[in-house]
Design a protein around this motif. Structure first.
Motif, mmCIF file in Angstrom:
data_model
loop_
_atom_site.group_PDB
_atom_site.id
_atom_site.type_symbol
_atom_site.label_atom_id
_atom_site.label_comp_id
_atom_site.label_asym_id
_atom_site.label_seq_id
_atom_site.Cartn_x
_atom_site.Cartn_y
_atom_site.Cartn_z
ATOM 1 N N GLY A 32 0.838 -1.206 0.000
ATOM 2 C CA GLY A 32 0.000 0.000 0.000
ATOM 3 C C GLY A 32 0.875 1.259 0.000
ATOM 4 N N LEU A 35 2.604 1.669 -3.367
ATOM 5 C CA LEU A 35 1.681 2.149 -4.403
ATOM 6 C C LEU A 35 1.364 3.631 -4.197
ATOM 7 N N ARG A 36 1.175 4.028 -2.921
ATOM 8 C CA ARG A 36 0.907 5.457 -2.655
ATOM 9 C C ARG A 36 2.114 6.310 -3.044
ATOM 10 N N LEU A 52 -8.172 2.263 -8.998
ATOM 11 C CA LEU A 52 -8.531 1.009 -8.317
ATOM 12 C C LEU A 52 -8.443 1.182 -6.812
ATOM 13 N N MET A 53 -7.357 1.811 -6.362
ATOM 14 C CA MET A 53 -7.167 2.004 -4.922
ATOM 15 C C MET A 53 -8.252 2.904 -4.345
ATOM 16 N N ALA A 57 -10.672 -1.363 -4.657
ATOM 17 C CA ALA A 57 -10.418 -2.631 -5.356
ATOM 18 C C ALA A 57 -8.934 -2.981 -5.260
ATOM 19 N N LEU A 58 -8.596 -4.222 -5.567
ATOM 20 C CA LEU A 58 -7.191 -4.614 -5.569
ATOM 21 C C LEU A 58 -6.547 -4.213 -6.896
ATOM 22 N N VAL A 59 -5.281 -3.880 -6.864
ATOM 23 C CA VAL A 59 -4.529 -3.686 -8.108
ATOM 24 C C VAL A 59 -4.121 -5.087 -8.584
ATOM 25 N N VAL A 64 1.698 -5.939 -8.016
ATOM 26 C CA VAL A 64 2.257 -5.983 -6.654
ATOM 27 C C VAL A 64 3.366 -7.025 -6.525
ATOM 28 N N GLY A 85 0.319 -6.076 4.205
ATOM 29 C CA GLY A 85 -0.665 -5.843 3.125
ATOM 30 C C GLY A 85 -0.347 -6.636 1.869
ATOM 31 N N PHE A 86 0.546 -7.560 1.963
ATOM 32 C CA PHE A 86 0.931 -8.447 0.870
ATOM 33 C C PHE A 86 1.350 -9.770 1.486
ATOM 34 N N ARG A 88 -2.232 -10.622 -0.813
ATOM 35 C CA ARG A 88 -3.665 -10.397 -0.599
ATOM 36 C C ARG A 88 -4.526 -11.341 -1.417
ATOM 37 N N ASP A 137 -8.734 6.456 0.543
ATOM 38 C CA ASP A 137 -9.618 5.292 0.652
ATOM 39 C C ASP A 137 -10.112 5.057 2.082
ATOM 40 N N ARG A 146 -13.590 -2.455 0.695
ATOM 41 C CA ARG A 146 -12.314 -3.110 1.001
ATOM 42 C C ARG A 146 -12.531 -4.343 1.873
HETATM 43 P P1 AMP Z 1 -3.251 -0.808 2.213
HETATM 44 O O1 AMP Z 1 -2.477 0.419 2.512
HETATM 45 O O2 AMP Z 1 -2.469 -2.071 2.457
HETATM 46 O O3 AMP Z 1 -4.606 -0.851 2.879
HETATM 47 O O4 AMP Z 1 -3.549 -0.788 0.644
HETATM 48 C C1 AMP Z 1 -4.288 0.248 0.060
HETATM 49 C C2 AMP Z 1 -4.787 -0.184 -1.315
HETATM 50 O O5 AMP Z 1 -3.667 -0.498 -2.157
HETATM 51 C C3 AMP Z 1 -5.638 -1.442 -1.333
HETATM 52 O O6 AMP Z 1 -6.996 -1.174 -1.046
HETATM 53 C C4 AMP Z 1 -5.423 -1.912 -2.770
HETATM 54 O O7 AMP Z 1 -6.161 -1.115 -3.689
HETATM 55 C C5 AMP Z 1 -3.947 -1.597 -2.989
HETATM 56 N N1 AMP Z 1 -3.088 -2.725 -2.568
HETATM 57 C C6 AMP Z 1 -2.188 -2.717 -1.557
HETATM 58 N N2 AMP Z 1 -1.580 -3.904 -1.438
HETATM 59 C C7 AMP Z 1 -2.136 -4.699 -2.403
HETATM 60 C C8 AMP Z 1 -1.951 -6.058 -2.777
HETATM 61 N N3 AMP Z 1 -1.085 -6.863 -2.127
HETATM 62 N N4 AMP Z 1 -2.677 -6.516 -3.822
HETATM 63 C C9 AMP Z 1 -3.534 -5.732 -4.487
HETATM 64 N N5 AMP Z 1 -3.783 -4.459 -4.170
HETATM 65 C C10 AMP Z 1 -3.092 -3.930 -3.136
#
Ligand code: AMP
Length: 192
Positions: A32, A35-36, A52-53, A57-59, A64, A85-86, A88, A137, A146
């Motif tokens: 996460g 990606l941010r 997607l985020m 939704a998941l990317v 990832v 967060g991985f 997922r 999000d 989520r």
């Molecule tokens: P997080 O900060 O872990 O809650 O992630 C925020 C957002 O990033 C999630 O709601 C997804 O859209 C995306 N994301 C983060 N990690 C993953 C992952 N392992 N697989 C797919 N999408 C992810």
């Protein structure tokens, strides 16, 4: 040592993996956060992931898995990492097992933070009320989405890791320090 912090959004994975990473001297690998950072930097990967985020939704798995593989080959992961967060999805978990096996490594332990949905919504609502560091999000509608995604795509990993004998479940509703102590207790018996 390679650890996975597991649980629904808002369960405290980020908080606990930061503490754990610091205590164990391991990097915290949060997809996460990565990606941010990609969104903030305006990279093509960030641009492709943002919509997607934002909707909860998941990317795609390949995205990832690719960023994790690249990050894991940095020298600071020589002794392992704390994955936050991985993975997922089952596909991500399988890809992670393969990636680690190729490097002569494995997942040692998966720590599940168990919390209930009503408490998660209350946590997000109080973050919003406090006007703190709100993420795009972090709103009740997106959180519901989520959570749906968590139960559909991510919760099946509990069976995957349980079957490998690697899963430990903790009470994520306990205060932060109590959860940290529970984790420390579990890790005490494990060589790292
Ligand atoms: P997080 O900060 O872990 O809650 O992630 C925020 C957002 O990033 C999630 O709601 C997804 O859209 C995306 N994301 C983060 N990690 C993953 C992952 N392992 N697989 C797919 N999408 C992810």
């Amino acid at each position: 040592m390679n650890l996975v912090l597991f649980g629904p959004p808002g369960a405290g994975k980020g908080t606990q993996s930061k503490i754990l990473a610091e205590v164990r001297g391991l990097p915290q690998l949060s997809t996460g956060d990565m990606l941010r950072a990609a969104i903030a930097a305006g990279t093509p990967l960030g641009l492709a992931s943002k919509a997607l985020m934002d909707k909860g939704a998941l990317v795609p798995d390949e995205t990832v898995v690719g960023i994790i593989a690249e990050r894991y080959d940095q020298p600071d992961c020589a002794n392992g990492a704390v994955f936050d967060g991985f993975p997922r999805t089952i596909a991500q978990a399988e890809a992670l097992d393969i990636m680690l096996a190729e490097r002569g490594r494995k997942i040692d332990l998966v720590l599940e933070l168990k919390v209930d949905d009503a408490a998660l919504l209350a946590r997000v609502e109080s973050r919003i009320a406090a006007g703190g560091t709100l993420r795009a999000d972090d709103n009740p509608e997106t959180l519901k989405k989520r959570l749906e995604v968590y139960y559909k795509s991510t919760a099946p990993l509990l069976g995957y890791y349980g079957g490998q004998g690697k899963l430990k479940t903790l009470d994520g509703m306990a205060p932060i320090e109590a959860v940290t102590r529970q984790i420390a207790g579990i890790l005490e018996g494990i060589k790292g």
